[in-house]
Design a protein around this motif. Structure first.
Motif, PDB file in Angstrom:
ATOM      1  N   ASP A 203     -16.737  99.554  42.248  1.00  0.00           N
ATOM      2  CA  ASP A 203     -18.139  99.956  42.165  1.00  0.00           C
ATOM      3  C   ASP A 203     -18.219 101.393  41.667  1.00  0.00           C
ATOM      4  N   GLY A 204     -19.097 101.620  40.706  1.00  0.00           N
ATOM      5  CA  GLY A 204     -19.234 102.945  40.112  1.00  0.00           C
ATOM      6  C   GLY A 204     -18.283 103.179  38.955  1.00  0.00           C
ATOM      7  N   GLU A 205     -17.384 102.218  38.706  1.00  0.00           N
ATOM      8  CA  GLU A 205     -16.426 102.342  37.604  1.00  0.00           C
ATOM      9  C   GLU A 205     -16.640 101.224  36.578  1.00  0.00           C
ATOM     10  N   GLU A 206     -17.899 100.860  36.371  1.00  0.00           N
ATOM     11  CA  GLU A 206     -18.217  99.739  35.483  1.00  0.00           C
ATOM     12  C   GLU A 206     -17.681  99.929  34.069  1.00  0.00           C
TER      13      GLU A 206
END
Length: 260
Positions: A203-206
């Motif tokens: 999450d947050g590293e898409e």
């Protein structure tokens, strides 16, 4: 035994042009730095070559500031290459510039004639099918024309849909092996990967979802430590490449090469 989804002997790349600041971008987060992009390009090419593959480096094209994103111009399959028809008008000329290189290596080179549009960034070839994401750059007519070409070569092609606000299908996913896909949760939630083994980026590293499996390596953008750690834990040999400048032009790892 080789796996045609990730075992490659060649890759085509194109060196970035001095005009890269004129490239397309969905959101202006600043201009890319030419020297930074060139350094990253050299690291990318070195990683591909480290697997024993031949890397063809085409000259920059000042008239086409997005031309280093060569993947959008063609689909390379064992049976032949298919020249695309980009949905961005400013990129249409890149296809003719790529054609001679593909003719050098392929006996069969087809082309999407139109009126539809399709870009390579929306195409994911797995061990069982070709997935094509409809997007702002790829429309139903383009998908239909590609379906006709690839079905003659024995492929099953399946149309899926790219999330709203995401440029290309492969912005949000990449192939790790014939049956394993690295994906964002938002894309996987659509159900397009049912039946596959799916690894989610952190999450947050898409932005880490746009990677490539190239022979023994997985090339991914640097700066996404949790996703890199997860892939390492899964047994993949990860090479991180600085994507800071390409990202300013909505580019990623897959965009930078044609692999065959």
């Amino acid at each position: 035994m080789t796996d045609p989804t990730f075992d490659f002997s060649r890759a085509i790349t194109r060196r970035p042009a001095l005009t890269i600041a004129g490239g397309l971008r969905a959101e202006d987060i600043g201009n890319p730095d030419f020297e930074g992009m060139l350094t990253a390009h050299k690291a990318y090419v070195a990683a591909l070559k480290s697997t024993g593959a031949e890397v063809i480096e085409l000259d920059p094209l000042d008239a086409y500031p997005d031309a280093q994103f060569v993947e959008d111009t063609a689909l390379c399959l064992p049976q032949g290459a298919v020249l695309m028809r980009p949905g961005a008008p400013s990129r249409m000329g890149e296809v003719n510039e790529m054609a001679p290189a593909l003719h050098s290596y392929y006996d069969t080179v087809c082309g999407i004639e139109g009126p539809g549009h399709i870009e390579g960034g929306d195409i994911l070839v797995t061990g069982r099918e070709i997935l094509v994401g409809r997007s702002d750059r790829t429309d139903a007519a383009g998908v239909a024309e590609l379906t006709k070409i690839t079905s003659d070569w024995g492929y099953k092609l399946r149309e899926v849909f790219t999330p709203e606000g995401v440029l290309h299908f492969k912005t949000d996913c990449s192939l790790m092996d014939a049956e394993t896909i690295l994906s964002t949760r938002r894309l996987d939630a659509s159900g397009c990967f049912d039946g596959y083994r799916v690894l989610h980026v952190a999450d947050g590293e898409e932005a880490a979802a746009n990677a490539i499996r190239f022979n023994t390596l997985v090339l991914m953008a640097a700066g996404f430590p949790r996703t890199a750690e997860m892939l390492d834990h899964e047994g993949y040999e990860v090479v991180e490449i600085d994507n800071t400048d390409c990202a300013k032009l909505d580019g990623g790892m897959s965009c930078l090469s044609l692999r065959f």
